[in-house]
Design a protein around this motif. Structure first.
Motif, mmCIF file in Angstrom:
data_model
loop_
_atom_site.group_PDB
_atom_site.id
_atom_site.type_symbol
_atom_site.label_atom_id
_atom_site.label_comp_id
_atom_site.label_asym_id
_atom_site.label_seq_id
_atom_site.Cartn_x
_atom_site.Cartn_y
_atom_site.Cartn_z
ATOM 1 N N ALA A 51 73.916 17.168 -8.841
ATOM 2 C CA ALA A 51 73.389 15.807 -8.663
ATOM 3 C C ALA A 51 73.965 14.857 -9.712
ATOM 4 N N LEU A 52 74.078 15.314 -10.944
ATOM 5 C CA LEU A 52 74.647 14.473 -12.000
ATOM 6 C C LEU A 52 76.133 14.220 -11.770
ATOM 7 N N SER A 53 76.845 15.240 -11.310
ATOM 8 C CA SER A 53 78.269 15.076 -10.998
ATOM 9 C C SER A 53 78.460 14.017 -9.922
ATOM 10 N N LYS A 54 77.635 14.063 -8.898
ATOM 11 C CA LYS A 54 77.714 13.075 -7.815
ATOM 12 C C LYS A 54 77.436 11.678 -8.346
ATOM 13 N N ASP A 96 74.206 5.192 -14.296
ATOM 14 C CA ASP A 96 74.509 6.087 -13.180
ATOM 15 C C ASP A 96 73.597 7.310 -13.173
ATOM 16 N N CYS A 97 73.222 7.781 -14.354
ATOM 17 C CA CYS A 97 72.332 8.941 -14.452
ATOM 18 C C CYS A 97 70.862 8.577 -14.252
ATOM 19 N N ALA A 98 70.521 7.312 -14.409
ATOM 20 C CA ALA A 98 69.121 6.886 -14.367
ATOM 21 C C ALA A 98 68.438 7.198 -13.031
ATOM 22 N N GLY A 99 69.183 7.176 -11.949
ATOM 23 C CA GLY A 99 68.584 7.434 -10.639
ATOM 24 C C GLY A 99 68.505 8.900 -10.255
ATOM 25 N N VAL A 100 69.036 9.781 -11.078
ATOM 26 C CA VAL A 100 69.036 11.206 -10.757
ATOM 27 C C VAL A 100 67.640 11.777 -11.015
ATOM 28 N N LYS A 101 67.062 12.399 -10.003
ATOM 29 C CA LYS A 101 65.699 12.936 -10.093
ATOM 30 C C LYS A 101 65.651 14.310 -10.763
ATOM 31 N N GLN A 102 66.744 15.057 -10.712
ATOM 32 C CA GLN A 102 66.776 16.390 -11.299
ATOM 33 C C GLN A 102 66.666 16.285 -12.828
ATOM 34 N N LEU A 103 66.136 17.345 -13.434
ATOM 35 C CA LEU A 103 65.914 17.395 -14.866
ATOM 36 C C LEU A 103 67.211 17.157 -15.644
ATOM 37 N N HIS A 104 67.183 16.214 -16.566
ATOM 38 C CA HIS A 104 68.309 15.961 -17.453
ATOM 39 C C HIS A 104 67.880 15.016 -18.568
ATOM 40 N N SER A 105 68.712 14.930 -19.581
ATOM 41 C CA SER A 105 68.535 13.968 -20.665
ATOM 42 C C SER A 105 69.863 13.264 -20.849
ATOM 43 N N ALA A 106 69.864 11.955 -20.718
ATOM 44 C CA ALA A 106 71.073 11.157 -20.925
ATOM 45 C C ALA A 106 70.744 10.106 -21.982
ATOM 46 N N VAL A 107 71.500 10.117 -23.064
ATOM 47 C CA VAL A 107 71.250 9.210 -24.178
ATOM 48 C C VAL A 107 72.514 8.404 -24.454
ATOM 49 N N GLY A 108 72.378 7.095 -24.520
ATOM 50 C CA GLY A 108 73.514 6.237 -24.822
ATOM 51 C C GLY A 108 73.947 6.386 -26.266
ATOM 52 N N ILE A 109 75.219 6.682 -26.482
ATOM 53 C CA ILE A 109 75.752 6.841 -27.839
ATOM 54 C C ILE A 109 76.990 5.962 -28.036
ATOM 55 N N SER A 110 77.085 4.885 -27.255
ATOM 56 C CA SER A 110 78.270 4.032 -27.302
ATOM 57 C C SER A 110 78.506 3.428 -28.680
ATOM 58 N N HIS A 111 77.462 2.988 -29.346
ATOM 59 C CA HIS A 111 77.626 2.351 -30.651
ATOM 60 C C HIS A 111 77.649 3.359 -31.791
#
Length: 190
Positions: A51-54, A96-111
């Motif tokens: 799901a995350l890959s998609k 893009d990851c925000a809409g994924v319902k499956q378990l995950h953690s996505a953290v912005g590290i751009s700065h």
């Protein structure tokens, strides 16, 4: 006591990218701080990878030391359930990851991170001045990536071509990393 006009004025600070525009060249090696990019630290179990890959538009790599690149976006395998995703094309992998319902953690590290390009026929020797990773093409082919060390700091290293690497480090260490690489490039040229 401040008057109402002063109280409603908000100062906006422009954030300048760390080390922006910094470059260095020596015989066989060129260093350049890369343009700002969007980055996320992604953690997810195997059941969420499809799901995350998609959502991200590329297949998250599942094997150690591998990466995947598509349309200006690169996913680097950092562990069995961990990736760094870098988008240099103006996309927003966090959204893009925000809409994924499956378990995950996505953290912005751009700065948090700074990318440094190390290119040229002596690029591997330059990096190996402070990195124990075997950077021979047989052990670290194009597309290989690794969390490792350079001198005293942790970096994420990606081989982008036979004679080119991307070094990712925390912005607080970026001056040290750039200076270390510049000295190593000078030494490699001698």
């Amino acid at each position: 006591m401040a008057n109402a006009a002063t109280a409603t004025t908000v100062a906006m600070a422009a954030r300048a990218p760390a080390q922006a525009g910094r470059e260095f060249s020596a015989k066989g090696v060129k260093l350049a701080v890369l343009a700002p990019a969007e980055r996320i630290s992604l953690r997810a179990p195997a059941a969420s990878v499809a799901a995350l890959s998609k959502a991200l538009g590329l297949t998250l790599p599942k094997a150690p030391k591998t990466s995947a690149t598509k349309d200006g976006r690169t996913a680097l395998w950092l562990g069995p359930d961990e990736w760094m995703v870098i988008d240099e094309a103006g996309g927003d992998p966090l959204a893009d990851c925000a809409g994924v319902k499956q378990l995950h953690s996505a953290v912005g590290i751009s700065h948090r991170n700074v990318g440094i390009s190390v290119t040229g026929p002596a690029a591997a020797a330059c990096i190996n001045a402070g990195c124990p990773q075997d950077l021979s093409l047989a052990a670290f082919p194009v597309g290989a990536c690794s969390r490792t060390v350079l001198g005293k700091v942790e970096i994420v290293l990606l081989r982008t071509a036979e004679d080119a690497f991307r070094v990712e480090c925390w912005r607080s260490f970026s001056d040290y990393v750039f200076a270390f690489l510049a000295q190593a490039a000078t030494d490699a040229a001698a």
